[in-house]
Design a protein around this motif. Structure first.
Motif, mmCIF file in Angstrom:
data_model
loop_
_atom_site.group_PDB
_atom_site.id
_atom_site.type_symbol
_atom_site.label_atom_id
_atom_site.label_comp_id
_atom_site.label_asym_id
_atom_site.label_seq_id
_atom_site.Cartn_x
_atom_site.Cartn_y
_atom_site.Cartn_z
ATOM 1 N N UNK A 182 -9.551 -14.295 6.390
ATOM 2 C CA UNK A 182 -9.159 -13.206 5.873
ATOM 3 C C UNK A 182 -9.413 -13.066 4.291
ATOM 4 N N UNK A 183 -10.255 -12.060 4.057
ATOM 5 C CA UNK A 183 -10.942 -11.913 2.863
ATOM 6 C C UNK A 183 -10.519 -10.695 2.123
ATOM 7 N N UNK A 184 -9.434 -9.924 2.575
ATOM 8 C CA UNK A 184 -8.809 -8.800 1.854
ATOM 9 C C UNK A 184 -8.191 -9.085 0.618
ATOM 10 N N UNK A 185 -7.276 -10.232 0.602
ATOM 11 C CA UNK A 185 -6.837 -10.479 -0.813
ATOM 12 C C UNK A 185 -7.880 -10.921 -1.801
ATOM 13 N N UNK A 186 -8.988 -11.551 -1.453
ATOM 14 C CA UNK A 186 -9.944 -11.808 -2.476
ATOM 15 C C UNK A 186 -10.550 -10.336 -2.947
ATOM 16 N N UNK A 187 -10.803 -9.477 -1.992
ATOM 17 C CA UNK A 187 -11.459 -8.421 -2.248
ATOM 18 C C UNK A 187 -10.626 -7.418 -3.185
ATOM 19 N N UNK A 188 -8.980 -7.604 -2.696
ATOM 20 C CA UNK A 188 -8.243 -6.692 -3.669
ATOM 21 C C UNK A 188 -8.407 -7.115 -5.025
ATOM 22 N N UNK A 189 -8.332 -8.455 -5.139
ATOM 23 C CA UNK A 189 -8.469 -9.234 -6.526
ATOM 24 C C UNK A 189 -9.622 -8.797 -7.378
ATOM 25 N N UNK A 190 -10.667 -8.885 -6.599
ATOM 26 C CA UNK A 190 -11.966 -8.648 -7.259
ATOM 27 C C UNK A 190 -12.104 -7.036 -7.621
ATOM 28 N N UNK A 191 -11.494 -6.082 -6.653
ATOM 29 C CA UNK A 191 -11.633 -4.887 -7.101
ATOM 30 C C UNK A 191 -10.914 -4.210 -8.131
ATOM 31 N N UNK A 193 -9.931 -6.141 -10.652
ATOM 32 C CA UNK A 193 -10.224 -6.767 -11.687
ATOM 33 C C UNK A 193 -11.239 -5.851 -12.443
ATOM 34 N N UNK A 194 -12.272 -5.335 -11.393
ATOM 35 C CA UNK A 194 -13.563 -4.453 -11.850
ATOM 36 C C UNK A 194 -12.898 -3.179 -12.376
ATOM 37 N N UNK A 195 -12.008 -2.730 -11.703
ATOM 38 C CA UNK A 195 -11.533 -1.289 -12.042
ATOM 39 C C UNK A 195 -10.666 -1.476 -13.604
ATOM 40 N N UNK A 196 -9.948 -2.694 -13.535
ATOM 41 C CA UNK A 196 -9.198 -2.761 -15.045
ATOM 42 C C UNK A 196 -10.318 -2.959 -15.963
ATOM 43 N N UNK A 197 -11.279 -3.616 -15.571
ATOM 44 C CA UNK A 197 -12.258 -3.849 -16.776
ATOM 45 C C UNK A 197 -12.957 -2.599 -17.145
ATOM 46 N N UNK A 198 -13.232 -2.073 -16.284
ATOM 47 C CA UNK A 198 -13.990 -0.463 -16.755
ATOM 48 C C UNK A 198 -12.824 0.468 -17.620
ATOM 49 N N UNK A 199 -11.631 0.332 -17.159
ATOM 50 C CA UNK A 199 -10.898 1.414 -17.529
ATOM 51 C C UNK A 199 -10.105 0.835 -18.996
ATOM 52 N N UNK A 200 -9.827 -0.736 -18.908
ATOM 53 C CA UNK A 200 -9.383 -1.223 -20.061
ATOM 54 C C UNK A 200 -10.192 -1.975 -21.280
ATOM 55 N N UNK A 206 -6.974 -8.340 -18.374
ATOM 56 C CA UNK A 206 -6.323 -9.076 -17.723
ATOM 57 C C UNK A 206 -5.033 -8.953 -17.222
ATOM 58 N N UNK A 207 -4.180 -8.671 -17.990
ATOM 59 C CA UNK A 207 -2.857 -8.297 -17.676
ATOM 60 C C UNK A 207 -2.517 -7.074 -16.683
ATOM 61 N N UNK A 208 -3.381 -5.756 -16.860
ATOM 62 C CA UNK A 208 -3.222 -4.955 -16.102
ATOM 63 C C UNK A 208 -3.803 -5.482 -14.761
ATOM 64 N N UNK A 209 -4.900 -6.106 -14.716
ATOM 65 C CA UNK A 209 -5.376 -6.592 -13.553
ATOM 66 C C UNK A 209 -4.518 -7.327 -12.618
ATOM 67 N N UNK A 210 -3.748 -8.340 -13.542
ATOM 68 C CA UNK A 210 -2.958 -9.050 -12.737
ATOM 69 C C UNK A 210 -1.633 -8.365 -12.133
ATOM 70 N N UNK A 211 -1.190 -7.452 -12.707
ATOM 71 C CA UNK A 211 -0.087 -6.513 -12.494
ATOM 72 C C UNK A 211 -0.306 -5.940 -11.202
ATOM 73 N N UNK A 212 -1.673 -5.327 -11.032
ATOM 74 C CA UNK A 212 -2.111 -4.534 -9.973
ATOM 75 C C UNK A 212 -2.408 -5.412 -8.850
ATOM 76 N N UNK A 213 -2.804 -6.458 -8.834
ATOM 77 C CA UNK A 213 -3.059 -7.297 -7.874
ATOM 78 C C UNK A 213 -1.811 -7.627 -7.287
ATOM 79 N N UNK A 214 -0.727 -7.967 -8.102
ATOM 80 C CA UNK A 214 0.390 -8.432 -7.762
ATOM 81 C C UNK A 214 1.416 -7.273 -6.859
#
Length: 234
Positions: A182-191, A193-200, A206-214
Motif C-alpha cells: 500500500x503506497x498511498x500514504x508514502x505518495x501522500x507524504x511526498x505530494x 511535501x512537494x506542494x508545501x515546498x513550492x508554496x512556502x 516542514x510544519x505545513x507539510x506535516x499538518x497537511x499529511x496528518x
C-alpha cells in the motif's frame, strides 16, 4: 518475555543500525573537527539524541550561540515530532512506565519502524516497541562516539559528510516502499511535501507539510487501513 521481545525487535532495527552508525560517525567527525572532545559526542548523543539538531548544534556550539537562539532553533527543527507523537498515542497507551523512555527516544527512524511494525504473536507490544527504541538509541551513541574518536585521530576534509542524513532518509523510504504493498500514504507524504515546498519555500515548508499529511491521513485512515488489511490477507 523481554528476551523474546528483544529477539523480535532486533532484526527490524538492522537498517537503522547501518544508517545510524554512519550518520553518527559523520556527526562525531564533524564535532571533532571543531575541536570538541569525543566525550561531548557521547554526551550529546545521550542527552539531545536528535540527528538533525545535533548537526546544527555543532555550529551553534562553535559560534557560542545563546540559549534562546538554541531553544528556538531546536523547536523549529524538531517540531515535526509533535505529529509523530499524536499518531502513536494508541500504540503507547498501555506500555506502562516504559512510555516515558520511548517518548524520549522517538526519532524519525524509530517512528518509521514503530508506526509500520506490529509485534509477532506472543510478543508483548510494550517491550517490543521499547527495544526498538532502545536499540536505535544505542546505535546512535556508538556511532557518534566512535566518529568523534576517529575524527580526533585522523584529520581530513569533512565537506559533504553531513549528506549521510539525507541518504539515510532515502534508504528508509525505499525500504518501506519495498516492504509494503500500500503506497498511498508514502505518495501522500511526498505530494504534500512537494506542494508545501513550492508554496512556502525551503525554510518554512516542514510544519505545513506535516499538518497537511496528518490531516489527509486522518481523513482517509479507515480506507487506508482496510486496503492494508486486504493486502495482508492476499
Amino acid at each position: 518475555m523481554k528476551r523474546k521481545a528483544l529477539k523480535a525487535a532486533f532484526p527490524l532495527t538492522l537498517p537503522v543500525m547501518a544508517g545510524y552508525l554512519f550518520l553518527g560517525l559523520g556527526f562525531g567527525i564533524l564535532l571533532a573537527s571543531k575541536g570538541f572532545s569525543f566525550l561531548w559526542a557521547a554526551f550529546m548523543s545521550i542527552i539531545i539524541y536528535a540527528g538533525s539538531m545535533q548537526y546544527v548544534a555543532i555550529d551553534l556550539l562553535a559560534a557560542g550561540a545563546s540559549f534562546i537562539t538554541t531553544a528556538i532553533m531546536t523547536v523549529m527543527i524538531q517540531i515535526r515530532h509533535l505529529f509523530y507523537g499524536l499518531s502513536l498515542i494508541v500504540k503507547y497507551k498501555n506500555v506502562g512506565k516504559k512510555k516515558w523512555m520511548m517518548i524520549y527516544e522517538l526519532t524519525d527512524e524509530t517512528y518509521s519502524l514503530i508506526a509500520t511494525s506490529e509485534p509477532p504473536e506472543g510478543v508483548d507490544a510494550g517491550w517490543f516497541y521499547f527495544f526498538i527504541s532502545l536499540l536505535d538509541h544505542s546505535y546512535w551513541i556508538c556511532g557518534c562516539t566512535l566518529g568523534a574518536l576517529f575524527g580526533s585521530l585522523v584529520k581530513f576534509n569533512t565537506k559533504g559528510v553531513d549528506f549521510v542524513m539525507t541518504a539515510l532518509f532515502l534508504v528508509l523510504f525505499v525500504n518501506q516502499w519495498l516492504d509494503t504493498r500500500e503506497h498511498r500514504p508514502a505518495l501522500i507524504g511526498v505530494g504534500c511535501s512537494i506542494l508545501c515546498l513550492i508554496f512556502f519555500g525551503a525554510d518554512n515548508f516542514i510544519v505545513p507539510a506535516m499538518l497537511s499529511i496528518l490531516a489527509i491521513l486522518s481523513i482517509f485512515r479507515k480506507t487506508l487501513d482496510k486496503e492494508e488489511e486486504k493486502h495482508a490477507d492476499s
